[in-house]
Design a protein around this motif. Structure first.
Motif, PDB file in Angstrom:
ATOM      1  N   LEU A  77       0.697  -1.149   0.075  1.00 50.42           N
ATOM      2  CA  LEU A  77       0.181   0.208  -0.169  1.00 50.42           C
ATOM      3  C   LEU A  77       0.815   1.376  -0.100  1.00 50.42           C
ATOM      4  CD1 LEU A  77      -2.743  -1.696   2.537  1.00 50.42           C
ATOM      5  CD2 LEU A  77      -3.256  -0.855  -0.164  1.00 50.42           C
ATOM      6  N   GLY A  80       2.334   2.170  -3.184  1.00 48.34           N
ATOM      7  CA  GLY A  80       0.547   2.881  -4.034  1.00 48.34           C
ATOM      8  C   GLY A  80       0.521   3.502  -3.603  1.00 48.34           C
ATOM      9  N   SER A 112      -5.724  -5.494  -3.676  1.00 50.81           N
ATOM     10  CA  SER A 112      -4.614  -3.994  -2.749  1.00 50.81           C
ATOM     11  C   SER A 112      -4.800  -2.699  -3.197  1.00 50.81           C
ATOM     12  CB  SER A 112      -3.901  -4.420  -1.901  1.00 50.81           C
ATOM     13  OG  SER A 112      -4.517  -5.665  -1.688  1.00 50.81           O
ATOM     14  N   LEU A 113      -4.221  -2.958  -4.481  1.00 50.13           N
ATOM     15  CA  LEU A 113      -3.758  -1.509  -5.061  1.00 50.13           C
ATOM     16  C   LEU A 113      -4.992  -1.348  -5.552  1.00 50.13           C
ATOM     17  CD1 LEU A 113       0.056  -2.150  -6.229  1.00 50.13           C
ATOM     18  CD2 LEU A 113      -0.597  -0.463  -4.892  1.00 50.13           C
ATOM     19  N   GLN A 116      -7.316   0.326  -3.162  1.00 45.39           N
ATOM     20  CA  GLN A 116      -6.656   1.608  -2.190  1.00 45.39           C
ATOM     21  C   GLN A 116      -7.181   3.031  -2.959  1.00 45.39           C
ATOM     22  OE1 GLN A 116      -2.531   1.453  -2.447  1.00 45.39           O
ATOM     23  NE2 GLN A 116      -2.162   3.054  -0.705  1.00 45.39           N
TER      24      GLN A 116
END
Length: 192
Positions: A77, A80, A112-113, A116
């Motif tokens: 994260l 990102g 996840s990216l 986010q």
């Protein structure tokens, strides 16, 4: 993924890396086993930014193996967040996320990216988009659980992961036995 000025998203495995060298990759997230030697494939790539994290693709702790941790997902994260910060410096970009086979760690990282950068996007829509990027996606459940918590999705990513697994088992029935053989039976069971 316009907020981070990335126009192309790619997920692949190590064997597919040479074929990506001509695709103007600007950013790479490598998720590798700790004992794997440095990859030579990236020598053929144009200038790019690369971050490498090393842990095994497992869902239960095992002696002598590095289990995915909250810290690993926090680093993903952070990667990102840095993409977002650097967006003003580019018109477009090509993000390549890879692991050994391009099925589990890399797909968990990409999901996840995406979650986010698009916090309002529905979880099922994110998984559907992940399947368009990498049809064989079987995201590591431990990583998704950590991302769910860190992104404050309230268990919604994990619930959508269950539905994603069910979709994948219907679309690719061989995954049931394959994942069980890899010690990932708990993920197969998550599909219901």
């Amino acid at each position: 993924m316009l907020p981070i000025a990335i126009s192309t998203l790619t997920i692949c495995g190590i064997e597919e890396l040479p074929a990506q060298s001509t695709r103007k990759v600007s950013h790479v997230l490598s998720l590798l086993d700790p004992d794997l030697p440095e990859l030579q494939s990236f020598v053929a790539y144009e200038a790019h930014e690369r971050t490498t994290l090393r842990f095994h693709d497992i869902i239960t702790p095992q002696d002598g193996r590095v289990h995915p941790t909250e810290a690993h997902v926090a680093e993903i994260l952070d990667f990102g967040a840095k993409l977002r910060e650097s967006a003003i410096k580019r018109q477009e970009g090509h993000l390549l996320v890879h692991c050994h086979m391009g099925i589990s760690r890399s797909t968990a990282a990409m999901l996840s990216l995406m979650a986010q950068v698009e916090p309002e996007e529905g979880e099922d829509a994110l998984f559907a988009r992940l399947r368009t990027i990498r049809p064989q996606a079987w995201p590591n459940s431990v990583m998704i659980g950590f991302a769910d918590a860190q992104l404050k999705r309230g268990g919604k990513l994990t619930a959508a992961l269950r539905r994603h697994y069910a979709h994948q088992l219907e679309a690719q029935p061989r995954y049931r036995q394959w994942m069980a053989d890899l010690g990932r039976g708990a993920e197969v069971a998550m599909a219901g």
